[in-house]
Design a protein around this motif. Structure first.
Motif, PDB file in Angstrom:
ATOM      1  N   HIS A 257       5.556   6.967   2.112  1.00  0.00           N
ATOM      2  CA  HIS A 257       4.672   5.618   2.072  1.00  0.00           C
ATOM      3  C   HIS A 257       5.217   4.977   3.308  1.00  0.00           C
ATOM      4  N   LYS A 258       6.459   4.803   3.706  1.00  0.00           N
ATOM      5  CA  LYS A 258       6.883   4.048   4.555  1.00  0.00           C
ATOM      6  C   LYS A 258       6.429   4.414   6.045  1.00  0.00           C
ATOM      7  N   GLU A 259       6.552   5.870   6.386  1.00  0.00           N
ATOM      8  CA  GLU A 259       6.350   6.336   7.660  1.00  0.00           C
ATOM      9  C   GLU A 259       4.996   6.162   7.915  1.00  0.00           C
ATOM     10  N   ILE A 260       3.932   6.377   6.899  1.00  0.00           N
ATOM     11  CA  ILE A 260       2.578   6.055   7.168  1.00  0.00           C
ATOM     12  C   ILE A 260       2.277   4.572   7.587  1.00  0.00           C
ATOM     13  N   LEU A 261       2.719   3.758   6.533  1.00  0.00           N
ATOM     14  CA  LEU A 261       2.449   2.349   6.698  1.00  0.00           C
ATOM     15  C   LEU A 261       3.159   1.986   8.269  1.00  0.00           C
ATOM     16  N   LEU A 262       4.264   2.326   8.821  1.00  0.00           N
ATOM     17  CA  LEU A 262       4.954   2.060   9.944  1.00  0.00           C
ATOM     18  C   LEU A 262       3.845   2.621  11.122  1.00  0.00           C
ATOM     19  N   ARG A 263       3.526   3.776  11.055  1.00  0.00           N
ATOM     20  CA  ARG A 263       2.572   4.492  12.085  1.00  0.00           C
ATOM     21  C   ARG A 263       1.390   3.677  11.969  1.00  0.00           C
ATOM     22  N   SER A 264       0.842   3.334  10.955  1.00  0.00           N
ATOM     23  CA  SER A 264      -0.619   2.798  11.195  1.00  0.00           C
ATOM     24  C   SER A 264      -0.546   1.148  11.579  1.00  0.00           C
TER      25      SER A 264
ATOM     26  N   ILE B  93      -3.459  -1.529  19.801  1.00  0.00           N
ATOM     27  CA  ILE B  93      -4.854  -1.769  20.197  1.00  0.00           C
ATOM     28  C   ILE B  93      -5.073  -3.142  20.305  1.00  0.00           C
ATOM     29  N   ALA B  94      -4.736  -3.844  19.042  1.00  0.00           N
ATOM     30  CA  ALA B  94      -5.182  -5.367  19.106  1.00  0.00           C
ATOM     31  C   ALA B  94      -4.518  -6.258  19.961  1.00  0.00           C
ATOM     32  N   GLY B  95      -3.396  -5.995  19.999  1.00  0.00           N
ATOM     33  CA  GLY B  95      -2.344  -6.643  20.906  1.00  0.00           C
ATOM     34  C   GLY B  95      -1.870  -7.852  20.296  1.00  0.00           C
ATOM     35  N   ARG B  96      -1.540  -7.756  18.731  1.00  0.00           N
ATOM     36  CA  ARG B  96      -0.940  -9.153  18.163  1.00  0.00           C
ATOM     37  C   ARG B  96      -0.656  -8.233  16.954  1.00  0.00           C
ATOM     38  N   PRO B  97       0.375  -9.020  16.079  1.00  0.00           N
ATOM     39  CA  PRO B  97       1.037  -8.402  14.884  1.00  0.00           C
ATOM     40  C   PRO B  97       0.081  -8.354  13.885  1.00  0.00           C
ATOM     41  N   ALA B  98       0.326  -7.151  13.247  1.00  0.00           N
ATOM     42  CA  ALA B  98      -0.752  -6.800  11.934  1.00  0.00           C
ATOM     43  C   ALA B  98       0.157  -6.943  10.513  1.00  0.00           C
ATOM     44  N   ASP B  99      -0.154  -8.229   9.951  1.00  0.00           N
ATOM     45  CA  ASP B  99       0.806  -8.566   8.841  1.00  0.00           C
ATOM     46  C   ASP B  99      -0.051  -8.409   7.596  1.00  0.00           C
ATOM     47  N   GLY B 100      -1.160  -7.938   7.509  1.00  0.00           N
ATOM     48  CA  GLY B 100      -1.799  -7.827   6.251  1.00  0.00           C
ATOM     49  C   GLY B 100      -2.193  -6.277   5.859  1.00  0.00           C
ATOM     50  N   PHE B 101      -2.543  -5.983   4.754  1.00  0.00           N
ATOM     51  CA  PHE B 101      -2.680  -4.703   4.217  1.00  0.00           C
ATOM     52  C   PHE B 101      -3.530  -4.788   3.089  1.00  0.00           C
ATOM     53  N   ARG B 102      -4.590  -3.653   3.000  1.00  0.00           N
ATOM     54  CA  ARG B 102      -5.576  -3.371   1.883  1.00  0.00           C
ATOM     55  C   ARG B 102      -5.478  -1.979   1.534  1.00  0.00           C
ATOM     56  N   LEU B 103      -5.236  -1.880   0.206  1.00  0.00           N
ATOM     57  CA  LEU B 103      -5.139  -0.420  -0.082  1.00  0.00           C
ATOM     58  C   LEU B 103      -6.212   0.521   0.197  1.00  0.00           C
ATOM     59  N   PRO B 104      -6.282   1.550   0.843  1.00  0.00           N
ATOM     60  CA  PRO B 104      -7.566   2.182   0.835  1.00  0.00           C
ATOM     61  C   PRO B 104      -8.108   3.010  -0.052  1.00  0.00           C
ATOM     62  N   GLN B 105      -7.486   3.590  -1.151  1.00  0.00           N
ATOM     63  CA  GLN B 105      -7.952   4.002  -2.444  1.00  0.00           C
ATOM     64  C   GLN B 105      -7.040   4.405  -3.419  1.00  0.00           C
ATOM     65  N   GLY B 106      -7.250   4.590  -4.618  1.00  0.00           N
ATOM     66  CA  GLY B 106      -6.343   5.044  -5.265  1.00  0.00           C
ATOM     67  C   GLY B 106      -5.607   4.127  -6.149  1.00  0.00           C
ATOM     68  N   ARG B 107      -4.421   4.552  -6.967  1.00  0.00           N
ATOM     69  CA  ARG B 107      -3.679   3.164  -7.788  1.00  0.00           C
ATOM     70  C   ARG B 107      -2.645   2.635  -6.694  1.00  0.00           C
ATOM     71  N   TRP B 108      -2.095   1.633  -7.117  1.00  0.00           N
ATOM     72  CA  TRP B 108      -0.875   1.094  -6.571  1.00  0.00           C
ATOM     73  C   TRP B 108       0.489   1.732  -7.236  1.00  0.00           C
ATOM     74  N   PRO B 109       0.948   2.308  -6.187  1.00  0.00           N
ATOM     75  CA  PRO B 109       2.208   2.861  -6.611  1.00  0.00           C
ATOM     76  C   PRO B 109       3.566   1.847  -7.149  1.00  0.00           C
ATOM     77  N   ARG B 110       4.323   2.268  -7.944  1.00  0.00           N
ATOM     78  CA  ARG B 110       5.118   1.484  -8.374  1.00  0.00           C
ATOM     79  C   ARG B 110       6.024   0.948  -7.296  1.00  0.00           C
ATOM     80  N   HIS B 111       6.421  -0.165  -7.200  1.00  0.00           N
ATOM     81  CA  HIS B 111       7.431  -0.969  -6.235  1.00  0.00           C
ATOM     82  C   HIS B 111       6.741  -0.837  -4.823  1.00  0.00           C
ATOM     83  N   PHE B 112       5.378  -0.596  -4.715  1.00  0.00           N
ATOM     84  CA  PHE B 112       4.751  -0.522  -3.435  1.00  0.00           C
ATOM     85  C   PHE B 112       4.934  -1.744  -2.465  1.00  0.00           C
TER      86      PHE B 112
END
Length: 302
Positions: free
Chosen positions: A117-124, A131-150
């Protein structure tokens, strides 16, 4: 007409500058990764896949033109691979709007090993920020369930807020201090307009909804959110609401909102920054805690 009392409403929020409610207009720019997640063979089926490619070709421009006309800042959720594919487009979006993350390749984090999880999140997040040239602080779950302690994993990856869960209509804090901005399917365009013959999206192929009906639904919801002082989060997609006819649904909705001077039209990031200083962690009886309570009960029974 019967008017029902909102007997279970929480104490009314004190929104900034005396505003009655908050509104976040969000755009889900998946560029077909959401469709491929359901039917991988779409990559090689030009006719069907072109339904989703329309967003980048035409829909994004129509949305940007409308937002520019109304001087409205919005929040765009973009998977890392989409940002790489449409880097110039994402830079143009970022010049006036907030860019947030939606995973790398529209993953289902609920079925992936927790150590990935963390590796994918850091890469994305790194791709979006580069590309955007600014911090990306927000996240939207793409699909599926919310993992425990995510939520803790998101915080460790540098995120400050999420707009993924449904169990409220006001922002709240996870235990990790991550701000959650709740979203609801009735304020999303996909249930009304997603349609494809083969493969069938959605299954059963319900009719495309009446445009007047969709506008009526969204205005009715907005009026109720404003009346009770809540947080209205609209979710639209370039390929669905960015057509010549449907763009007027969004235009009429936004004009209705702007007719009221007590509405805080903001971005997810600005809302989260405000909420982080003013809201409390979700209480024990909050929907967020139901699963954790169940786990604790099960442990006691063993």
């Amino acid at each position: 007409m019967t008017v029902f009392k909102n007997v279970d409403a929480p104490e009314r929020f004190s929104w900034p500058a005396g505003k009655s409610c908050a509104v976040v207009v969000s755009v889900l720019f998946d560029d077909g990764l959401d469709a491929i997640a359901r039917a991988p063979d779409l990559r090689n089926r030009s006719k069907s896949f072109s339904v989703w490619e329309y967003g980048a070709r035409r829909g994004v421009d129509r949305l940007l033109e409308l937002f520019d006309e109304l001087a409205l800042r919005t929040s765009w959720f973009v998977p890392g691979l989409v940002a790489q594919k449409h880097a110039d487009l994402v830079r143009r979006i970022s010049s006036s709007h907030e860019i947030a993350c939606r995973g790398l390749a529209f993953e289902d984090f609920g079925v992936l090993p927790a150590e990935e999880h963390k590796e994918i999140l850091l890469r994305s997040r790194a791709i979006i920020e580069d590309i955007a040239g600014r911090p990306a602080d927000g996240f939207r779950l793409p699909q599926g369930r919310w993992p425990r302690h995510f939520d803790q994993c998101l915080v460790e990856a540098g995120f400050k807020w999420s707009a993924s869960l449904n169990g409220d209509d006001l922002p709240y804090l996870h235990r990790s201090s991550l701000v959650e901005i709740p979203v609801h399917i009735e304020l999303e365009d996909r249930p009304y307009f997603q349609f494809n013959f083969t493969p069938p999206f959605p299954k059963g192929l319900g009719r495309i909804a009446s445009y007047d009906g969709v506008l009526h639904n969204w205005i009715t919801e907005f009026d109720a959110y404003r009346r009770y002082g809540l947080c209205y989060v609209l979710q639209v997609r370039p390929e669905m609401l960015g057509t010549p006819g449907r763009i007027f649904i969004l235009q009429d909705l936004l004009h209705h909102m702007l007719d009221h001077d007590d509405v805080w039209l903001t971005t997810g990031g600005d809302l989260a920054a405000w909420a982080a200083q003013r809201v409390s962690p979700a209480p024990a009886d909050h929907p967020l805690e139901v699963f954790e309570a169940y786990r604790r009960e099960e442990a006691c029974d063993e």
